[in-house]
Design an enzyme around this catalytic site. Structure first.
Site, PDB file in Angstrom:
ATOM      1  N   HIS A  56      73.005 -28.200 -17.747  1.00 32.40           N
ATOM      2  CA  HIS A  56      71.778 -27.407 -17.884  1.00 32.40           C
ATOM      3  C   HIS A  56      71.730 -26.208 -16.937  1.00 32.40           C
ATOM      4  O   HIS A  56      71.434 -25.087 -17.349  1.00 32.40           O
ATOM      5  CB  HIS A  56      70.549 -28.278 -17.612  1.00 32.40           C
ATOM      6  N   ARG A 105      73.326 -51.489 -33.976  1.00 33.59           N
ATOM      7  CA  ARG A 105      73.946 -52.805 -34.019  1.00 33.59           C
ATOM      8  C   ARG A 105      73.029 -53.901 -34.531  1.00 33.59           C
ATOM      9  O   ARG A 105      73.425 -54.725 -35.332  1.00 33.59           O
ATOM     10  CB  ARG A 105      74.413 -53.126 -32.605  1.00 33.59           C
ATOM     11  N   LYS A 137      65.941 -35.175  -7.074  1.00 31.51           N
ATOM     12  CA  LYS A 137      64.960 -36.186  -7.476  1.00 31.51           C
ATOM     13  C   LYS A 137      63.996 -36.383  -6.310  1.00 31.51           C
ATOM     14  O   LYS A 137      64.359 -36.146  -5.155  1.00 31.51           O
ATOM     15  CB  LYS A 137      65.663 -37.511  -7.757  1.00 31.51           C
ATOM     16  N   ASP A 189      72.695 -29.138 -25.594  1.00 33.60           N
ATOM     17  CA  ASP A 189      72.173 -28.971 -24.250  1.00 33.60           C
ATOM     18  C   ASP A 189      70.725 -28.582 -24.458  1.00 33.60           C
ATOM     19  O   ASP A 189      70.419 -27.428 -24.752  1.00 33.60           O
ATOM     20  CB  ASP A 189      72.933 -27.871 -23.495  1.00 33.60           C
ATOM     21  N   HIS A 190      69.835 -29.562 -24.330  1.00 35.99           N
ATOM     22  CA  HIS A 190      68.472 -29.291 -24.800  1.00 35.99           C
ATOM     23  C   HIS A 190      67.753 -28.220 -23.979  1.00 35.99           C
ATOM     24  O   HIS A 190      66.761 -27.679 -24.422  1.00 35.99           O
ATOM     25  CB  HIS A 190      67.645 -30.580 -24.908  1.00 35.99           C
TER      26      HIS A 190
HETATM   27  N1  NAP Z   1      66.884 -41.110 -23.836  1.00 40.31           N
HETATM   28  C1  NAP Z   1      66.845 -39.820 -23.594  1.00 40.31           C
HETATM   29  O1  NAP Z   1      65.776 -39.242 -23.425  1.00 40.31           O
HETATM   30  C2  NAP Z   1      68.116 -39.002 -23.548  1.00 40.31           C
HETATM   31  C3  NAP Z   1      68.053 -37.652 -23.177  1.00 40.31           C
HETATM   32  C4  NAP Z   1      69.215 -36.886 -23.196  1.00 40.31           C
HETATM   33  C5  NAP Z   1      70.411 -37.471 -23.554  1.00 40.31           C
HETATM   34  N2  NAP Z   1      70.478 -38.798 -23.873  1.00 40.31           N
HETATM   35  C6  NAP Z   1      71.777 -39.349 -24.279  1.00 40.31           C
HETATM   36  O2  NAP Z   1      71.680 -39.922 -25.554  1.00 40.31           O
HETATM   37  C7  NAP Z   1      72.471 -41.069 -25.665  1.00 40.31           C
HETATM   38  C8  NAP Z   1      71.621 -42.258 -26.110  1.00 40.31           C
HETATM   39  O3  NAP Z   1      70.578 -42.477 -25.200  1.00 40.31           O
HETATM   40  P1  NAP Z   1      69.445 -43.580 -25.440  1.00 40.31           P
HETATM   41  O4  NAP Z   1      68.522 -43.471 -24.282  1.00 40.31           O
HETATM   42  O5  NAP Z   1      68.874 -43.459 -26.786  1.00 40.31           O
HETATM   43  O6  NAP Z   1      70.261 -44.962 -25.344  1.00 40.31           O
HETATM   44  P2  NAP Z   1      69.761 -46.435 -25.634  1.00 40.31           P
HETATM   45  O7  NAP Z   1      68.276 -46.492 -25.677  1.00 40.31           O
HETATM   46  O8  NAP Z   1      70.474 -47.331 -24.683  1.00 40.31           O
HETATM   47  O9  NAP Z   1      70.301 -46.713 -27.098  1.00 40.31           O
HETATM   48  C9  NAP Z   1      71.631 -47.058 -27.367  1.00 40.31           C
HETATM   49  C10 NAP Z   1      71.821 -47.221 -28.858  1.00 40.31           C
HETATM   50  O10 NAP Z   1      73.166 -47.523 -29.133  1.00 40.31           O
HETATM   51  C11 NAP Z   1      73.264 -48.698 -29.944  1.00 40.31           C
HETATM   52  N3  NAP Z   1      74.457 -49.428 -29.618  1.00 40.31           N
HETATM   53  C12 NAP Z   1      74.914 -49.785 -28.384  1.00 40.31           C
HETATM   54  N4  NAP Z   1      76.084 -50.442 -28.514  1.00 40.31           N
HETATM   55  C13 NAP Z   1      76.373 -50.482 -29.823  1.00 40.31           C
HETATM   56  C14 NAP Z   1      77.463 -51.000 -30.587  1.00 40.31           C
HETATM   57  N5  NAP Z   1      78.495 -51.588 -30.007  1.00 40.31           N
HETATM   58  N6  NAP Z   1      77.427 -50.851 -31.913  1.00 40.31           N
HETATM   59  C15 NAP Z   1      76.407 -50.257 -32.522  1.00 40.31           C
HETATM   60  N7  NAP Z   1      75.362 -49.761 -31.863  1.00 40.31           N
HETATM   61  C16 NAP Z   1      75.340 -49.856 -30.532  1.00 40.31           C
HETATM   62  C17 NAP Z   1      72.034 -49.450 -29.641  1.00 40.31           C
HETATM   63  O11 NAP Z   1      71.811 -50.291 -30.746  1.00 40.31           O
HETATM   64  P3  NAP Z   1      71.131 -51.748 -30.586  1.00 40.31           P
HETATM   65  O12 NAP Z   1      69.842 -51.509 -29.913  1.00 40.31           O
HETATM   66  O13 NAP Z   1      71.021 -52.196 -31.987  1.00 40.31           O
HETATM   67  O14 NAP Z   1      72.076 -52.554 -29.752  1.00 40.31           O
HETATM   68  C18 NAP Z   1      71.012 -48.341 -29.481  1.00 40.31           C
HETATM   69  O15 NAP Z   1      70.615 -47.914 -30.762  1.00 40.31           O
HETATM   70  C19 NAP Z   1      73.134 -41.234 -24.330  1.00 40.31           C
HETATM   71  O16 NAP Z   1      74.386 -40.623 -24.407  1.00 40.31           O
HETATM   72  C20 NAP Z   1      72.249 -40.465 -23.373  1.00 40.31           C
HETATM   73  O17 NAP Z   1      72.955 -39.937 -22.282  1.00 40.31           O
HETATM   74  C21 NAP Z   1      69.338 -39.554 -23.878  1.00 40.31           C
END
Ligand code: NAP
Lengths: 510, 353
Positions: A258, A58, A359, A194-195
């Site tokens: 998992h 975004r 946890k 599913d990593h």
């Molecule tokens: N983080 C991990 O290690 C991890 C591990 C396993 C699974 N996951 C899964 O992966 C997914 C993402 O996780 P994350 O930790 O990367 O999330 P995050 O850090 O909150 O990132 C969210 C992303 O979505 C974008 N976004 C949010 N609203 C938007 C909109 N309306 N339009 C366009 N872009 C939008 C944000 O862009 P802006 O910043 O530009 O707003 C940001 O790039 C989730 O489903 C989570 O469950 C994450």
């Protein structure tokens, strides 16, 4: 015409060049996992030539700013370290696409960008869409992709989608999401990540079971007393994760995906071949054969949920679950769960499987332990102390991946005394080379069209069906089973110990 | 006490002395996945090999047995040293590998086999690294108990004669002996990169119309360059050109080849002192050039796909230059080396030209 130089070279399916579009590219997952994984594939020379990466999110950002941010994290987290000589040409293929997930114009512009890349390349290309956004955006992203015609591949090319977890929050939402996904992409072009399945030991489970002649004959109710799967975490709700976790809980966050995946790898029948569907056909049968805990009484008898109260981990004081950042002080979400599972198949009849996830346990550790029935001890029963426990085969998933086997041995000396000893195999000790990160393997598999290590639609839905009964008993029934408590830094509630004690077993001390 | 080889011990008490190394030690973990035996007739090889083993054991835990034959002394004798190479695994645990070094003087027959085999870790695979020419000692029916034989055909003065000996050994082997030629290992990343580049449909569609192949190599690595050419020609289905002989002009050798459809392909090998072991591989078809190059010492290969419309470049890892790295890479990949066996006859034909 096939590429003759590929013949006999490497024993894996061949990843094909493509443009990777990551939705949610300014997020944590992209910076910590996805781009470093692609970078490490480039380091190893495994990334197909001509792969382009487009980050979709975004906020306003230039390509240069986007790359700068990725570079900063890559320096910190990359498995093989960071080398500017590789990063330079690699990052030239990364660009940023600013758009709201719900803005049709953004997808139109994306389509134009993809066409421009094809034009530059001189031909149509493959596309891999990676949905790494918060789950509420999965639907709008998929629908918009379809509306922009991006789900359709040019002749001779493919268009695939990788969907991150969580895949739904219950059976109904998972079914709905599956419908949206399958209305957009063919099931064969859908990769539900599913990593855990990308981890080396998870893959080694099949090798251990089916490439060694000594285990499989014993792998059944005749010789196995029970199996435990433990996923322990010492962390709590640091870094703001309480906000997400308090809505999900241990059962949905870890067990549905998992741990049930690990369970199906341990319990499945030998597949007819190693094809994606060959393996997944067998895995889903395991989940389908789970005895359902479909009444509150059955849930109370077979599942324990708990929250931690304030305690100590590694000498430091930690808060109780309800006092954690972004957790509702009256939360009824479980931060610990233990489940007794029964698989109603010929092979596993009468063998309980116990899964626990928590946890703020004493340490971080994921493992599977297979507990064998004791040998008929007619010979040694009369000895003082008897025979100390049966054989246990432990498969450690993380950290310190490896396999160990406990057996009974005679203590040295003139008298006959028996003690358990351990045969131990550590990956890190035996193979000095580190394993690739799960995401590296999985991204490469998706580029190669190999879905073996991804969850199939029926697997996900069957798993939710099992989980839903429990969630329902906890949150929607008139007589919900109670929430237990344990002190943070201990090995979980007494109720979980009792769950095994009833069967004459005990949790393995990790 | 030798700073590199460790403590000198009587041959008869090697096992006892090795046990002593560990008795007082609770910190270190002793590990091994293979037996690795190195054999050399070069004086001073033990220390060099010990340094190589130290590197190698960072990633490949092994029981190492180093052997040197000293031909300058006629009276038969055996001396032995023991030591252990220890490394921190993942910054936590110290993992150690035992090493036994032997020097044999005089006629070695029998004694050598028995001494080496007496000190193998049972049940672990035996990797045998024979350094230099395949001399008479090599012929001592060794191959019957080896799982993997590591050689370096680029170190042979007379490759043809050595390959004859090698083939005899393979034929007489009771096990499924896998031969790993370090000259072949040096071509690995070039082969991977070439395969990767021909995944591109533009390159692939140009394959039937390739007209020239150019390989630049260091003079010491002609064997690798020829193996690379042999592999390319076999995989692409090219024949050796009829009626035309290979020619040699200064540092450039030319090999006439013929495509499946019968058009002529000219392959040239160019020796260059300033080149990396393999410095360049270039395939040219009208309008398409596939080029992989490496400057001497560089950690990466540069891959370029040039068409009349555009060009794509990317980097890929290069093969290691040192022996420890090459043997390590081989051990990490394992396998039966079927491709090498497939390519060998063509390589020998080119070698004979
Ligand atoms: N983080 C991990 O290690 C991890 C591990 C396993 C699974 N996951 C899964 O992966 C997914 C993402 O996780 P994350 O930790 O990367 O999330 P995050 O850090 O909150 O990132 C969210 C992303 O979505 C974008 N976004 C949010 N609203 C938007 C909109 N309306 N339009 C366009 N872009 C939008 C944000 O862009 P802006 O910043 O530009 O707003 C940001 O790039 C989730 O489903 C989570 O469950 C994450």
């Amino acid at each position: 015409m096939t590429n003759p130089f590929r013949e006999d070279l490497v024993s894996r399916s061949r990843p094909e060049s493509c443009t990777v579009v990551i939705f949610g590219a300014t997020g944590d997952l992209t910076h910590r996992k996805l781009v470093p994984a692609l970078y490490n594939l480039a380091v190893d020379g495994e990334l197909p030539t001509g792969v382009k990466i487009i980050g979709f999110a975004r906020r306003e950002k230039s390509d240069a700013e986007f790359r700068e941010g990725l570079l900063e994290l890559n320096r910190k987290v990359s498995r093989s370290g960071h080398d500017d000589a590789i990063w330079g040409p690699f990052s030239e293929n990364i660009s940023y696409h600013q758009s709201e997930f719900t803005d049709p114009d953004g997808y139109k512009r994306l389509a134009e960008r993809l066409d421009a890349i094809d034009q530059e390349r001189g031909r149509k290309g493959n596309r891999l869409f990676y949905i790494a956004s918060a789950p509420e955006f999965f639907d709008p992203i998929l629908i918009s992709l379809k509306e922009a015609g991006l789900n359709e591949a040019a002749p001779g090319c493919w268009s695939r989608v990788i969907v991150e977890k969580p895949f739904g929050t219950d059976l109904a939402t998972a079914k709905h999401l599956n419908e949206v996904v399958n209305a957009t992409f063919h099931e064969s072009d859908t990769y539900r990540i599913d990593h855990y399945l990308g981890k080396e030991t998870a893959q080694n489970l099949m090798v251990l079971r089916f490439a060694n002649a000594i285990f499989e004959p014993l792998w059944n109710s005749r010789y196995i007393s029970h199996i435990q799967i433990t996923c322990a975490e010492n962390l709590g709700m640091e870094g703001g994760r309480g906000g997400y976790y308090d809505h999900a809980g241990a059962l949905r966050d870890m067990v549905q995906n998992h741990l049930l995946q690990l369970l199906s790898l341990v319990a499945m029948e030998p597949p007819t071949d190693l094809s994606a569907d060959g393996v997944r056909d067998e895995k889903v049968k395991v989940i389908r054969s789970l005895r359902q805990w479909d009444t509150p009484e059955k849930v109370a008898a077979n599942v324990v949920r708990a929250q931690y109260t304030a305690g100590h981990i590694d000498g430091a004081a930690v808060p109780g679950y309800r006092e954690e950042d972004r957790v509702n002080p009256e939360s009824t979400t479980e931060a610990y769960v233990a489940v007794r599972l029964l698989i109603d198949t010929w092979r596993w009849s009468g063998v309980p499987f116990y899964i626990r996830m928590g946890k703020r346990l004493p340490k971080k550790s994921t493992e599977i332990s297979v507990h064998f029935k004791p040998a008929p001890c007619v010979l040694f029963n009369a000895l003082p102390g008897g025979v100390p426990g049966g054989n246990v085969l432990v498969i450690r998933i993380q950290p310190d991946e490896g396999i160990s086997l406990r057996m009974v041995s005679k203590l040295p000396g003139t008298s006959l005394r028996l003690e358990p000893v351990k045969m131990d195999f550590h990956y890190a000790t035996s193979f000095g080379k580190g394993s690739p990160e799960a995401y590296e393997r999985l991204l490469l598999d998706a580029m190669a069209g190999d879905a073996t290590l991804f969850a199939r639609r029926d697997e996900v839905e069957e798993a939710w069906k099992f989980i839903d009964h429990i969630e329902h008993a906890w949150h929607q029934s008139d007589n919900p089973p109670p929430m237990a408590n344990f002190t943070a830094g201990s090995w979980g509630p007494k109720e979980a110990d009792d769950l095994l004690d009833q069967d004459g077993h005990a949790w393995r001390r990790l | 006490m030798d700073p590199e080889l460790g403590e000198e011990v009587p041959v008869a008490s090697i096992d006892k002395e090795l046990r002593k190394l560990w008795e007082a030690d609770e910190v270190h973990t002793n590990a091994s996945l293979i037996n690795l035996v190195t054999c050399s007739e070069q004086t001073g090889s033990l220390r060099q090999n010990s340094a190589i083993i130290r590197e190698l054991t960072r990633e490949h835990a092994c029981r190492a047995i180093l052997v040197e034959f000293d031909r300058t002394v006629e009276i038969p004798s055996i001396r032995a040293w023991i030591t252990a190479h220890c490394h921190l695994a993942e910054g936590k645990k110290s993992v150690c590998c035992e090493q036994i070094a032997f020097v044999f003087t005089g006629r070695v027959t029998g004694r050598f086999r028995n001494t080496v085999f007496g000190h193998l870790n049972s049940d672990l695979p035996l990797v045998f690294w024979w350094q230099g020419e395949l001399s008479d000692v090599f012929r001592e029916r060794l191959s019957s108990v080896i799982d993997r034989l590591v050689i370096d055909s680029s170190s042979w003065a007379d490759p043809v004669a050595n390959f004859v000996r090698l083939n005899e050994a393979v034929a007489s082997s009771t096990l499924d002996l896998v031969v790993q030629d370090l000259a072949w290992t040096r071509t690995w990343q070039y082969r991977l990169s070439l395969a990767g580049m021909f995944d591109d449909p533009v390159a692939l569609s140009a394959l039937p119309s390739i007209e020239t192949v150019r390989i630049v190599h260091h003079p010491k690595h002609r064997s690798s360059a020829l193996q690379l050419l042999a592999w390319i020609s076999i995989q692409a289905g090219w024949r050796q050109g009829l009626g035309l002989a290979a020619s040699h002009e200064g540092p450039v050798e030319t090999f006439p080849l013929e495509s499946k459809s019968g058009h002529a392909i000219t392959a040239s090998l160019e020796a260059d002192e300033s080149s990396a072991p393999l410095g360049l591989l270039e395939l040219n078809a009208p309008g398409v050039t596939v080029r992989i190059s490496r400057t001497a010492g560089a950690a990466h290969l540069l891959r370029e796909l040039i068409t009349s419309a555009n060009s794509q470049t990317s980097l890929a890892p290069a093969d290691p230059d040192d022996d420890a790295g090459l043997v390590g890479a081989q051990l990490a990949r394992g396998g039966k080396n079927t491709l090498y066996r497939k390519v060998l006859p063509r390589f020998l034909e080119l070698l004979g030209d």
